[in-house]
Design a protein around this motif. Structure first.
Motif, mmCIF file in Angstrom:
data_model
loop_
_atom_site.group_PDB
_atom_site.id
_atom_site.type_symbol
_atom_site.label_atom_id
_atom_site.label_comp_id
_atom_site.label_asym_id
_atom_site.label_seq_id
_atom_site.Cartn_x
_atom_site.Cartn_y
_atom_site.Cartn_z
ATOM 1 N N GLU A 93 46.052 45.563 48.578
ATOM 2 C CA GLU A 93 45.815 44.284 49.235
ATOM 3 C C GLU A 93 44.344 44.151 49.636
ATOM 4 O O GLU A 93 43.671 45.143 49.907
ATOM 5 C CB GLU A 93 46.660 44.136 50.509
ATOM 6 C CG GLU A 93 48.152 44.286 50.317
ATOM 7 C CD GLU A 93 48.640 45.683 50.593
ATOM 8 O OE1 GLU A 93 49.825 45.826 50.943
ATOM 9 O OE2 GLU A 93 47.833 46.636 50.474
ATOM 10 N N SER A 117 44.933 38.828 48.645
ATOM 11 C CA SER A 117 45.179 39.188 47.254
ATOM 12 C C SER A 117 45.929 40.499 47.196
ATOM 13 O O SER A 117 45.722 41.387 48.027
ATOM 14 C CB SER A 117 43.861 39.330 46.489
ATOM 15 O OG SER A 117 43.140 38.127 46.467
ATOM 16 N N CYS A 118 46.785 40.614 46.195
ATOM 17 C CA CYS A 118 47.523 41.846 45.942
ATOM 18 C C CYS A 118 47.328 42.177 44.468
ATOM 19 O O CYS A 118 47.903 41.522 43.596
ATOM 20 C CB CYS A 118 48.994 41.654 46.265
ATOM 21 S SG CYS A 118 50.064 43.049 45.808
ATOM 22 N N ALA A 119 46.501 43.176 44.209
ATOM 23 C CA ALA A 119 46.224 43.592 42.832
ATOM 24 C C ALA A 119 47.153 44.724 42.444
ATOM 25 O O ALA A 119 47.282 45.713 43.177
ATOM 26 C CB ALA A 119 44.766 44.030 42.708
ATOM 27 N N ARG A 169 50.941 33.593 41.685
ATOM 28 C CA ARG A 169 50.636 34.786 40.909
ATOM 29 C C ARG A 169 49.838 34.429 39.666
ATOM 30 O O ARG A 169 50.002 33.354 39.082
ATOM 31 C CB ARG A 169 51.907 35.549 40.553
ATOM 32 C CG ARG A 169 52.826 34.889 39.539
ATOM 33 C CD ARG A 169 54.159 35.646 39.454
ATOM 34 N NE ARG A 169 54.021 36.991 38.919
ATOM 35 C CZ ARG A 169 54.925 37.947 39.080
ATOM 36 N NH1 ARG A 169 56.032 37.716 39.776
ATOM 37 N NH2 ARG A 169 54.740 39.148 38.557
ATOM 38 N N LYS A 181 47.150 40.277 36.900
ATOM 39 C CA LYS A 181 48.070 41.167 37.619
ATOM 40 C C LYS A 181 47.827 41.079 39.129
ATOM 41 O O LYS A 181 47.746 42.095 39.828
ATOM 42 C CB LYS A 181 47.932 42.607 37.140
ATOM 43 C CG LYS A 181 48.396 42.832 35.712
ATOM 44 C CD LYS A 181 48.405 44.308 35.364
ATOM 45 C CE LYS A 181 48.911 44.542 33.955
ATOM 46 N NZ LYS A 181 48.939 45.982 33.608
ATOM 47 N N THR A 182 47.727 39.877 39.611
ATOM 48 C CA THR A 182 47.409 39.658 41.021
ATOM 49 C C THR A 182 48.310 38.577 41.603
ATOM 50 O O THR A 182 48.605 37.580 40.931
ATOM 51 C CB THR A 182 45.934 39.251 41.188
ATOM 52 O OG1 THR A 182 45.103 40.288 40.639
ATOM 53 C CG2 THR A 182 45.573 39.057 42.645
ATOM 54 N N TYR A 196 48.640 36.145 45.105
ATOM 55 C CA TYR A 196 47.834 35.623 46.201
ATOM 56 C C TYR A 196 48.742 35.053 47.295
ATOM 57 O O TYR A 196 49.835 34.563 47.017
ATOM 58 C CB TYR A 196 46.905 34.520 45.698
ATOM 59 C CG TYR A 196 46.003 34.961 44.583
ATOM 60 C CD1 TYR A 196 46.327 34.693 43.260
ATOM 61 C CD2 TYR A 196 44.832 35.659 44.843
ATOM 62 C CE1 TYR A 196 45.506 35.100 42.223
ATOM 63 C CE2 TYR A 196 43.998 36.075 43.811
ATOM 64 C CZ TYR A 196 44.341 35.794 42.507
ATOM 65 O OH TYR A 196 43.522 36.210 41.482
#
Length: 122
Positions: free
Chosen positions: A6, A21-23, A70, A75-76, A78
């Motif tokens: 995150e 963001s979540c990568a 998304r 590959k993220t 939000y």
């Protein structure tokens, strides 16, 4: 194996906005449901939002203010957070689930990030 990282947390005044963001890493991102949860100091972990391949759901407490989205190519996932309130202050976590459906139960999630702090001042 899926790893989640995150970013985007910080301190903002009430009424302000942040985008988290979540990568994700790993080959199965498009098949995963990704959720956001939060935990405020002294409180239980709370569901915030989830997005699957084609649908999303938001908790009542954030509906109309937060939006999950998304980008599969990146590959993220939000979490756009608008009209922030002091009660939104918490550590925010993203999590990934192989389960189908828009599940708010944290026990259904297989992978978790380390969290990012969001602080909203009044």
């Amino acid at each position: 194996q899926v790893q989640l990282v995150e970013s985007g947390g910080g301190t903002v005044q009430a009424g302000g906005s942040l985008r988290l963001s979540c990568a994700a890493s790993g080959p199965t991102f498009t098949s995963l449901a990704i959720g956001w949860f939060r935990r405020a100091t002294g409180k239980e972990r709370e569901f915030v939002a989830i997005i699957s391949r084609g649908a999303s759901r938001h908790a009542t407490a954030v509906a109309g203010r937060f939006t999950i989205a998304r980008d599969n190519a990146a590959k993220t996932v939000y979490l756009q957070m608008n009209s922030l309130k002091p009660e939104d202050t918490a550590v925010y976590y993203c999590a990934a689930s192989h389960a189908t459906g828009l599940i708010s139960d944290a026990r259904a999630y297989d992978y978790w990030g380390q969290g990012t702090q969001v602080t909203v001042s009044s």
